[in-house]
Motif scaffolding. Structure first.
Motif, PDB file in Angstrom:
ATOM      1  N   GLY A 405      22.647  15.865 -12.991  1.00 60.63           N
ATOM      2  CA  GLY A 405      24.071  15.636 -13.202  1.00 60.63           C
ATOM      3  C   GLY A 405      24.927  16.884 -13.045  1.00 60.63           C
ATOM      4  N   LYS A 406      24.289  18.052 -12.980  1.00 56.22           N
ATOM      5  CA  LYS A 406      25.040  19.312 -12.884  1.00 56.22           C
ATOM      6  C   LYS A 406      25.220  19.744 -11.439  1.00 56.22           C
ATOM      7  N   THR A 407      26.183  20.661 -11.257  1.00 54.82           N
ATOM      8  CA  THR A 407      26.314  21.303  -9.951  1.00 54.82           C
ATOM      9  C   THR A 407      25.295  22.437  -9.875  1.00 54.82           C
ATOM     10  N   ILE A 408      25.068  22.933  -8.676  1.00 55.08           N
ATOM     11  CA  ILE A 408      24.131  24.048  -8.485  1.00 55.08           C
ATOM     12  C   ILE A 408      24.568  25.258  -9.305  1.00 55.08           C
ATOM     13  N   PHE A 409      25.852  25.589  -9.222  1.00 55.78           N
ATOM     14  CA  PHE A 409      26.361  26.767  -9.925  1.00 55.78           C
ATOM     15  C   PHE A 409      26.226  26.597 -11.436  1.00 55.78           C
ATOM     16  N   ASP A 410      26.579  25.407 -11.947  1.00 52.02           N
ATOM     17  CA  ASP A 410      26.487  25.175 -13.394  1.00 52.02           C
ATOM     18  C   ASP A 410      25.037  25.249 -13.874  1.00 52.02           C
ATOM     19  N   GLU A 411      24.110  24.738 -13.066  1.00 51.56           N
ATOM     20  CA  GLU A 411      22.694  24.788 -13.429  1.00 51.56           C
ATOM     21  C   GLU A 411      22.249  26.240 -13.623  1.00 51.56           C
ATOM     22  N   MET A 412      22.679  27.102 -12.723  1.00 47.97           N
ATOM     23  CA  MET A 412      22.291  28.510 -12.820  1.00 47.97           C
ATOM     24  C   MET A 412      23.013  29.223 -13.966  1.00 47.97           C
ATOM     25  N   SER A 413      24.314  29.008 -14.068  1.00 53.08           N
ATOM     26  CA  SER A 413      25.074  29.721 -15.105  1.00 53.08           C
ATOM     27  C   SER A 413      24.688  29.245 -16.506  1.00 53.08           C
ATOM     28  N   ASP A 414      24.376  27.953 -16.664  1.00 57.96           N
ATOM     29  CA  ASP A 414      23.939  27.448 -17.974  1.00 57.96           C
ATOM     30  C   ASP A 414      22.547  27.965 -18.326  1.00 57.96           C
ATOM     31  N   SER A 415      21.690  28.117 -17.300  1.00 57.53           N
ATOM     32  CA  SER A 415      20.325  28.594 -17.550  1.00 57.53           C
ATOM     33  C   SER A 415      20.304  30.083 -17.849  1.00 57.53           C
ATOM     34  N   PHE A 416      21.277  30.835 -17.270  1.00 57.53           N
ATOM     35  CA  PHE A 416      21.313  32.283 -17.459  1.00 57.53           C
ATOM     36  C   PHE A 416      22.722  32.706 -17.859  1.00 57.53           C
ATOM     37  N   PRO A 417      23.116  32.416 -19.110  1.00 53.91           N
ATOM     38  CA  PRO A 417      24.507  32.648 -19.549  1.00 53.91           C
ATOM     39  C   PRO A 417      24.923  34.120 -19.534  1.00 53.91           C
ATOM     40  N   PHE A 439      28.750  24.200  -5.337  1.00 53.49           N
ATOM     41  CA  PHE A 439      29.382  23.195  -6.209  1.00 53.49           C
ATOM     42  C   PHE A 439      28.890  21.774  -5.911  1.00 53.49           C
ATOM     43  N   LYS A 440      27.830  21.676  -5.092  1.00 50.68           N
ATOM     44  CA  LYS A 440      27.210  20.367  -4.861  1.00 50.68           C
ATOM     45  C   LYS A 440      26.493  19.910  -6.126  1.00 50.68           C
ATOM     46  N   THR A 441      26.488  18.598  -6.344  1.00 50.28           N
ATOM     47  CA  THR A 441      25.744  18.037  -7.478  1.00 50.28           C
ATOM     48  C   THR A 441      24.265  17.970  -7.123  1.00 50.28           C
ATOM     49  N   ILE A 442      23.411  18.349  -8.064  1.00 54.24           N
ATOM     50  CA  ILE A 442      21.970  18.411  -7.807  1.00 54.24           C
ATOM     51  C   ILE A 442      21.418  17.048  -7.409  1.00 54.24           C
ATOM     52  N   GLY A 443      21.986  15.997  -7.990  1.00 56.61           N
ATOM     53  CA  GLY A 443      21.529  14.653  -7.642  1.00 56.61           C
ATOM     54  C   GLY A 443      21.741  14.305  -6.184  1.00 56.61           C
ATOM     55  N   LEU A 445      21.314  16.521  -3.708  1.00 57.75           N
ATOM     56  CA  LEU A 445      20.564  17.448  -2.863  1.00 57.75           C
ATOM     57  C   LEU A 445      19.315  16.788  -2.290  1.00 57.75           C
ATOM     58  N   SER A 446      18.875  17.307  -1.140  1.00 60.21           N
ATOM     59  CA  SER A 446      17.609  16.856  -0.558  1.00 60.21           C
ATOM     60  C   SER A 446      16.450  17.463  -1.343  1.00 60.21           C
ATOM     61  N   GLY A 447      15.249  16.983  -1.068  1.00 57.07           N
ATOM     62  CA  GLY A 447      14.074  17.527  -1.739  1.00 57.07           C
ATOM     63  C   GLY A 447      13.898  19.010  -1.464  1.00 57.07           C
ATOM     64  N   GLY A 448      14.154  19.411  -0.216  1.00 56.94           N
ATOM     65  CA  GLY A 448      14.028  20.820   0.132  1.00 56.94           C
ATOM     66  C   GLY A 448      15.043  21.683  -0.592  1.00 56.94           C
ATOM     67  N   GLU A 449      16.277  21.186  -0.727  1.00 52.75           N
ATOM     68  CA  GLU A 449      17.326  21.938  -1.424  1.00 52.75           C
ATOM     69  C   GLU A 449      16.997  22.075  -2.913  1.00 52.75           C
ATOM     70  N   ARG A 450      16.454  21.010  -3.496  1.00 53.78           N
ATOM     71  CA  ARG A 450      16.063  21.096  -4.916  1.00 53.78           C
ATOM     72  C   ARG A 450      14.940  22.110  -5.094  1.00 53.78           C
ATOM     73  N   GLY A 451      14.022  22.144  -4.132  1.00 52.21           N
ATOM     74  CA  GLY A 451      12.933  23.112  -4.200  1.00 52.21           C
ATOM     75  C   GLY A 451      13.446  24.538  -4.181  1.00 52.21           C
ATOM     76  N   ARG A 452      14.421  24.794  -3.320  1.00 49.51           N
ATOM     77  CA  ARG A 452      14.982  26.141  -3.231  1.00 49.51           C
ATOM     78  C   ARG A 452      15.704  26.531  -4.525  1.00 49.51           C
ATOM     79  N   LEU A 453      16.393  25.565  -5.133  1.00 49.43           N
ATOM     80  CA  LEU A 453      17.104  25.846  -6.380  1.00 49.43           C
ATOM     81  C   LEU A 453      16.118  26.118  -7.511  1.00 49.43           C
ATOM     82  N   SER A 454      15.042  25.335  -7.582  1.00 53.96           N
ATOM     83  CA  SER A 454      14.016  25.568  -8.610  1.00 53.96           C
ATOM     84  C   SER A 454      13.409  26.952  -8.454  1.00 53.96           C
ATOM     85  N   LEU A 455      13.185  27.358  -7.223  1.00 53.24           N
ATOM     86  CA  LEU A 455      12.602  28.668  -6.975  1.00 53.24           C
ATOM     87  C   LEU A 455      13.574  29.771  -7.388  1.00 53.24           C
TER      88      LEU A 455
END
Length: 641
Positions: A405-417, A439-443, A445-455
């Motif tokens: 439900g989060k954007t890419i940026f929010d996922e990172m900023s919330d994880s590393f305040p 600012f794309k929503t993680i939901g 994203l493609s599988g490859g994009e989610r993989g890159r974000l997790s990494l």
């Protein structure tokens, strides 16, 4: 020259993808096309194939050249079996064979006059059949099938029942068997394991035609290419050498281009300053001089600034806390799914600071091991223990760590305040998330994009033991290099699974190979593994029962692989036996010589000069020892061969 691109340009709407592409391909060239994601590599292939029309420029091809193309989105839906699909690629051979048989029948009962034209056609067709390797087409088919990782049992498998990756391998096999003059491949190793990739390297290296490859697999490109074409900002640069040569030469060229650019910028700045000063004098002569200098300045062919090396995006990874010396201890690990025993009795011992690559064929259980170690999957048998102060960071292909439900940026900023926005954006950019992408929503994203974000998240986590499953998937070459540099300098511990041999070569200090349900240890990088693979496997597992057998028409017989293995095993066993015997004899020689030295010392001792009984006893001992020493020298000489 069989293919040339001359000043090719191509745009889509307002975006110019290619603007000045120039290169040529000779008959036997093996060419790699490289560039960042979005550089226009696939667009260039489609222009060459005629699927896209160039806006300007020309694609020139020699007469009667046949192209064969394997795309990333290849149509792989076929109604037949694996073998029959491969056989279709040899349809022209089968038709020639059929016609030869027909001509043979036509020759029956003909007189000399009637026979002449038939015989001429027969000889002409037979010569062509031989030239096209018709007599060996069946072995060629079976060789390609085996090289791509299929077995005899797979021959009759319907293609509709295969996975997407298996279907792509069938499509690749069909293309290779059709023998086009130019083979064009877009990411051909994406669906191949290491063994199949190595086979493809050998096949393409000796292919009697030209090969054009787009691939992120740098080890693969390095092995097969003699020419690299880089697409950078729509412009092509040609490097006549392998990928390793390209890397070195590119750095030299870029430095020269940057020096020229900096020099020109300084000259322009100086000239502009002079023009400004002349105008400030506000006199007729000075203004005319200023105008004259402006005209000269306008005519300068201004150099483009070379693409920046993204030094600000280099990731610096450092564990928050240091673990103990012992990081991971595994004893007797086993896992099975039903009747399929993946592995058993595995032992793993990893120390602080080691970077260990776990490799092996598809389906051997590598990912299963990582999941067990990360406590994502239960083990059947065995003990798994982490050392003191070990904090695990796990990267898998399912990305359960992301909030859709989060954007890419929010996922990172919330994880590393505590991290500032610039640092977050730089890290995201290193993993190909730039501009508005963050600012794309993680939901969405493609599988490859989610993989890159997790990494990206994992690289910034406080873990000191990273467990990574295929970390370089979906990364372009610059991003892989960023990750490589980060891991090389990482003082924590890493265990990863990867098919990326170039990545392994750069980052691994040790390799564990999972083969025949056992682990083999190699204390080095991938090049060392390649050099020592069979030798160390046989030395470490001389008692492993290899079960590679083939069932033939006359019953079960040992396969060539099994026979070769048993020959090697016997050879290594004999070698070890001889080495142990040599050590035993050398030790006995050393002891006997020491014994003789002691006897001589006693015989020559003045205190024993009148002790006749002792001297006789010592003399007998010396004679026995000398005979023994002579026998030992003879045995040692025989063992040396």
């Amino acid at each position: 020259m069989i293919l040339a691109c001359q000043n090719v340009a191509k745009s889509f709407a307002d975006t110019q993808v290619l603007k000045n592409v120039n290169f040529h391909i000779e008959k036997n060239d093996k060419c790699g096309i490289v560039g960042i994601n979005g550089a226009g590599k696939t667009t260039l292939l489609r222009v060459i194939l005629g699927e896209y029309e160039a806006d300007s420029g020309n694609v020139v091809m020699a007469r009667d050249v046949r192209l064969g193309y394997l795309s990333q989105n290849q149509d792989t839906e076929l109604d037949n079996t694996i073998y029959s699909a491969m056989q279709e690629a040899k349809k022209y051979i089968l038709e020639m064979e059929k016609r030869i048989r027909e001509l043979e029948k036509e020759m029956e009962g003909k007189n000399e006059q009637e026979l002449a034209p038939i015989l001429e056609a027969y000889n002409r067709l037979s010569t062509q059949y031989d030239r096209e390797n018709g007599y060996a087409y069946e072995s060629e088919i079976t060789g390609v099938i085996a090289g791509l990782g299929f077995t005899k049992e797979d021959y009759d498998r319907p293609i509709a029942s295969l996975s997407g990756g298996q279907k792509m391998r069938v499509a690749l096999g069909r293309l290779l068997l059709s023998h086009p003059d130019i083979v064009i491949l877009d990411e051909p190793t994406n669906h191949l394991d290491m063994e199949s990739t190595k086979w493809l390297e050998g096949y393409l290296s000796s292919y009697p035609g030209a090969v054009i490859v787009v691939s992120h697999d740098r080890y693969f490109i390095d092995k097969i290419t003699n020419k690299i074409i880089e697409i950078d900002q729509g412009v092509s640069q040609v490097y006549n050498g392998s990928y390793s040569y390209y890397r070195e030469e590119k750095a030299k060229r870029r430095q020269a281009e940057m020096n020229a650019y900096i020099k020109q910028q300084a000259e322009i700045a100086h000239e502009e300053a002079v023009i400004t000063k002349l105008k400030q004098f506000n006199r007729e002569k000075s203004i005319k001089r200023a105008e004259s200098r402006e005209k000269k300045l306008d005519k300068i062919d201004r150099l483009d600034k070379p693409t920046e090396v993204q030094t600000d995006m280099r990731l610096k990874l450092e564990p928050v806390c240091e673990s103990g010396e012992d990081v991971l201890m595994v004893e007797g690990l086993a896992k099975a799914y039903g009747d399929n025993q993946l592995f058993e009795n595995l032992d793993i011992d990893i120390k602080r600071g080691e970077h260990v690559a776990l490799i092996g064929g598809n389906g051997t259980g590598k990912t299963t091991i990582l999941k067990i170690l990360a406590r994502k999957l239960s083990k059947d048998v065995g003990n798994v223990a982490l050392g003191a102060k070990v904090r695990v960071g796990y990267f898998d292909q399912e990305h359960h760590d992301l909030d859709t439900g989060k954007t890419i940026f929010d996922e990172m900023s919330d994880s590393f305040p505590d991290m500032n926005n610039t640092r977050i954006r730089n890290v995201l950019a290193a993993f190909l998330f730039t501009g508005e992408d963050v600012f794309k929503t993680i939901g969405d994203l493609s599988g490859g994009e989610r993989g890159r974000l997790s990494l990206a998240k994992l690289m910034l986590s406080p873990a000191n033991f990273l467990i990574l499953d295929e970390p370089t998937n979906h990364l372009d070459i610059p991003s892989k290099e960023i990750l490589e540099d980060a891991l090389k300098d990482y003082t924590g511990t890493v265990l990863y699974v990867s098919h990326d041999r170039y990545f392994i070569n750069k980052t691994a200090t040790r390799i564990l190979e999972l083969r025949e349900k056992v682990l083999t240890n190699y204390k080095g990088n991938y090049d060392y593994f390649e050099e020592k693979r069979d030798e160390l496997f046989n030395l470490q597992h001389s008692d492993v029962a290899v079960e590679n057998t083939e069932t033939e028409s006359d019953g079960k017989t040992k396969s060539a692989g099994r026979l070769e293995y048993e020959e090697k095993k016997a050879s290594y066993a004999e070698q070890r036996k001889r080495e142990n015997a040599i050590k035993r004899v050398e030790k006995a020689i050393e002891q006997t010589e020491a014994e003789l030295s002691e006897i001589d010392t006693q015989i020559n001792d003045p205190a024993n000069g009148t002790n006749v009984e002792l001297l006789l006893e010592l003399s007998e001992k010396k004679e026995v020892a000398e005979i023994k020493l002579e026998e030992l020298y003879t045995e040692w000489d025989e063992l040396q061969g």
